[in-house]
Scaffold this motif. Structure first.
Motif, PDB file in Angstrom:
ATOM      1  N   HIS A   1      47.006  42.114  42.716  1.00 26.91           N
ATOM      2  CA  HIS A   1      47.392  40.721  42.015  1.00 26.91           C
ATOM      3  C   HIS A   1      47.081  39.778  42.653  1.00 26.91           C
ATOM      4  CE1 HIS A   1      51.322  42.161  42.166  1.00 26.91           C
ATOM      5  NE2 HIS A   1      51.715  40.599  42.124  1.00 26.91           N
ATOM      6  N   VAL A   2      47.535  39.089  43.233  1.00 25.40           N
ATOM      7  CA  VAL A   2      47.904  37.645  44.051  1.00 25.40           C
ATOM      8  C   VAL A   2      47.979  36.366  43.270  1.00 25.40           C
ATOM      9  CG1 VAL A   2      45.343  36.769  43.481  1.00 25.40           C
ATOM     10  CG2 VAL A   2      46.963  36.582  45.348  1.00 25.40           C
ATOM     11  N   MET A   3      49.289  36.051  44.002  1.00 28.03           N
ATOM     12  CA  MET A   3      49.965  34.502  43.123  1.00 28.03           C
ATOM     13  C   MET A   3      49.600  33.313  44.167  1.00 28.03           C
ATOM     14  SD  MET A   3      53.522  35.898  41.490  1.00 28.03           S
ATOM     15  CE  MET A   3      54.092  36.801  41.831  1.00 28.03           C
ATOM     16  N   VAL A   4      49.484  32.208  43.327  1.00 26.53           N
ATOM     17  CA  VAL A   4      48.975  31.211  44.606  1.00 26.53           C
ATOM     18  C   VAL A   4      48.934  29.985  43.869  1.00 26.53           C
ATOM     19  CG1 VAL A   4      46.617  32.388  45.436  1.00 26.53           C
ATOM     20  CG2 VAL A   4      46.104  31.375  43.612  1.00 26.53           C
ATOM     21  N   ALA A   5      48.897  28.866  44.881  1.00 26.39           N
ATOM     22  CA  ALA A   5      49.026  27.485  44.407  1.00 26.39           C
ATOM     23  C   ALA A   5      48.243  26.714  44.694  1.00 26.39           C
ATOM     24  CB  ALA A   5      50.993  27.186  43.850  1.00 26.39           C
ATOM     25  N   HIS A   6      47.400  25.687  44.213  1.00 25.68           N
ATOM     26  CA  HIS A   6      46.274  24.751  44.448  1.00 25.68           C
ATOM     27  C   HIS A   6      45.939  23.325  43.370  1.00 25.68           C
ATOM     28  CE1 HIS A   6      43.528  27.229  41.888  1.00 25.68           C
ATOM     29  NE2 HIS A   6      44.469  27.838  41.078  1.00 25.68           N
TER      30      HIS A   6
ATOM     31  N   THR B   1      45.045  45.110  49.140  1.00 23.32           N
ATOM     32  CA  THR B   1      46.525  44.706  49.766  1.00 23.32           C
ATOM     33  C   THR B   1      46.908  43.389  50.436  1.00 23.32           C
ATOM     34  OG1 THR B   1      47.054  46.431  47.635  1.00 23.32           O
ATOM     35  CG2 THR B   1      49.247  44.916  49.631  1.00 23.32           C
ATOM     36  N   ALA B   2      45.958  44.276  51.530  1.00 24.63           N
ATOM     37  CA  ALA B   2      46.582  43.633  53.192  1.00 24.63           C
ATOM     38  C   ALA B   2      45.208  42.069  52.654  1.00 24.63           C
ATOM     39  CB  ALA B   2      45.217  44.283  53.943  1.00 24.63           C
ATOM     40  N   THR B   3      44.702  42.393  51.802  1.00 24.67           N
ATOM     41  CA  THR B   3      43.341  41.199  52.262  1.00 24.67           C
ATOM     42  C   THR B   3      43.977  39.929  50.863  1.00 24.67           C
ATOM     43  OG1 THR B   3      41.657  42.452  51.956  1.00 24.67           O
ATOM     44  CG2 THR B   3      41.069  40.350  51.376  1.00 24.67           C
ATOM     45  N   LEU B   4      44.717  40.790  50.146  1.00 20.22           N
ATOM     46  CA  LEU B   4      45.812  39.205  48.805  1.00 20.22           C
ATOM     47  C   LEU B   4      46.359  39.297  50.060  1.00 20.22           C
ATOM     48  CD1 LEU B   4      44.762  41.276  46.181  1.00 20.22           C
ATOM     49  CD2 LEU B   4      43.700  39.581  46.802  1.00 20.22           C
ATOM     50  N   ALA B   5      46.727  40.193  50.859  1.00 20.66           N
ATOM     51  CA  ALA B   5      48.454  39.534  51.510  1.00 20.66           C
ATOM     52  C   ALA B   5      47.861  38.009  52.130  1.00 20.66           C
ATOM     53  CB  ALA B   5      48.763  40.115  52.391  1.00 20.66           C
ATOM     54  N   ASP B   6      47.630  37.748  53.179  1.00 21.24           N
ATOM     55  CA  ASP B   6      46.706  36.311  53.445  1.00 21.24           C
ATOM     56  C   ASP B   6      47.114  35.615  52.732  1.00 21.24           C
ATOM     57  OD1 ASP B   6      46.510  37.726  55.794  1.00 21.24           O
ATOM     58  OD2 ASP B   6      44.327  37.693  55.609  1.00 21.24           O
ATOM     59  N   LEU B   7      46.837  35.763  51.376  1.00 17.34           N
ATOM     60  CA  LEU B   7      46.891  34.553  50.300  1.00 17.34           C
ATOM     61  C   LEU B   7      47.862  34.209  49.184  1.00 17.34           C
ATOM     62  CD1 LEU B   7      42.926  35.419  48.950  1.00 17.34           C
ATOM     63  CD2 LEU B   7      43.714  33.513  50.278  1.00 17.34           C
ATOM     64  N   ASN B   8      49.074  35.683  49.181  1.00 19.83           N
ATOM     65  CA  ASN B   8      49.312  35.354  48.191  1.00 19.83           C
ATOM     66  C   ASN B   8      50.920  34.766  48.443  1.00 19.83           C
ATOM     67  OD1 ASN B   8      50.724  36.591  45.859  1.00 19.83           O
ATOM     68  ND2 ASN B   8      51.923  38.832  47.329  1.00 19.83           N
ATOM     69  N   TYR B   9      50.792  34.427  47.350  1.00 20.64           N
ATOM     70  CA  TYR B   9      52.656  32.297  47.552  1.00 20.64           C
ATOM     71  C   TYR B   9      51.565  32.308  48.203  1.00 20.64           C
ATOM     72  CZ  TYR B   9      55.704  36.418  44.667  1.00 20.64           C
ATOM     73  OH  TYR B   9      55.873  37.485  44.372  1.00 20.64           O
ATOM     74  N   ARG B  10      51.062  31.298  48.869  1.00 19.92           N
ATOM     75  CA  ARG B  10      50.266  30.227  48.888  1.00 19.92           C
ATOM     76  C   ARG B  10      50.093  29.357  48.481  1.00 19.92           C
ATOM     77  NH1 ARG B  10      49.105  32.283  54.817  1.00 19.92           N
ATOM     78  NH2 ARG B  10      49.600  29.631  55.112  1.00 19.92           N
ATOM     79  N   ASN B  11      50.442  27.979  49.022  1.00 18.99           N
ATOM     80  CA  ASN B  11      49.348  27.215  48.388  1.00 18.99           C
ATOM     81  C   ASN B  11      48.264  26.165  48.943  1.00 18.99           C
ATOM     82  OD1 ASN B  11      48.249  24.863  47.702  1.00 18.99           O
ATOM     83  ND2 ASN B  11      50.118  23.239  48.102  1.00 18.99           N
TER      84      ASN B  11
END
Length: 132
Positions: free
Chosen positions: A9-14, A60-70
């Motif tokens: 899973h990934v959590m983002v803001a936008h 997981t590594a691919t999503l890490a760059d996006l996770n918890y990011r705006n």
């Protein structure tokens, strides 16, 4: 065609631009359940599609760059509506780069396709499918 799917899973803001997005034009958060499906017509020498552990690590590594990011703050997405469909393609393309770079092992070079599905909720999701 054989396939395996790994999940994270990934959590983002936008935020979005355009009337079609209604209230989502304002900054908001999203938590996506992400499924990555790897396909090939024949199993490898070990009778698997791909090493599930390596596939999980790469997702997981691919999503890490996006996770918890705006996402609005990331230069690579400047001026882009980071819709669910768009993000599915970004993730699929990054996974494909990993396959081509050998991150999923040499046997993974026999993969012929990847599909990434982002689940926005239990009633809505979007996918992007690409060849390798």
């Amino acid at each position: 065609m054989f396939s395996i799917t790994v999940r994270d899973h990934v959590m983002v803001a936008h935020s979005f631009r355009g009337e079609v997005f209604g209230p989502a034009q304002a900054l908001h958060g999203a938590t996506f359940v992400v499924d990555a499906t790897f396909r090939r017509p024949e199993l490898d020498a070990d009778n698997i599609v791909v090493d599930i552990g390596l596939a999980t690590e790469k997702l997981t590594a691919t999503l890490a760059d996006l996770n918890y990011r705006n996402l609005d703050d990331l230069p690579e997405f400047a001026g882009i509506n980071t819709s669910t469909e768009f993000l599915a393609k970004v993730i699929a393309d990054r996974l494909a780069e990993g396959v081509h770079a050998g991150a999923l092992g040499e046997a993974a070079r026999g993969l012929t396709g990847i599909t990434v599905t982002l689940h926005e909720s239990h009633v809505a999701w979007a996918s992007y499918e690409r060849a390798l």
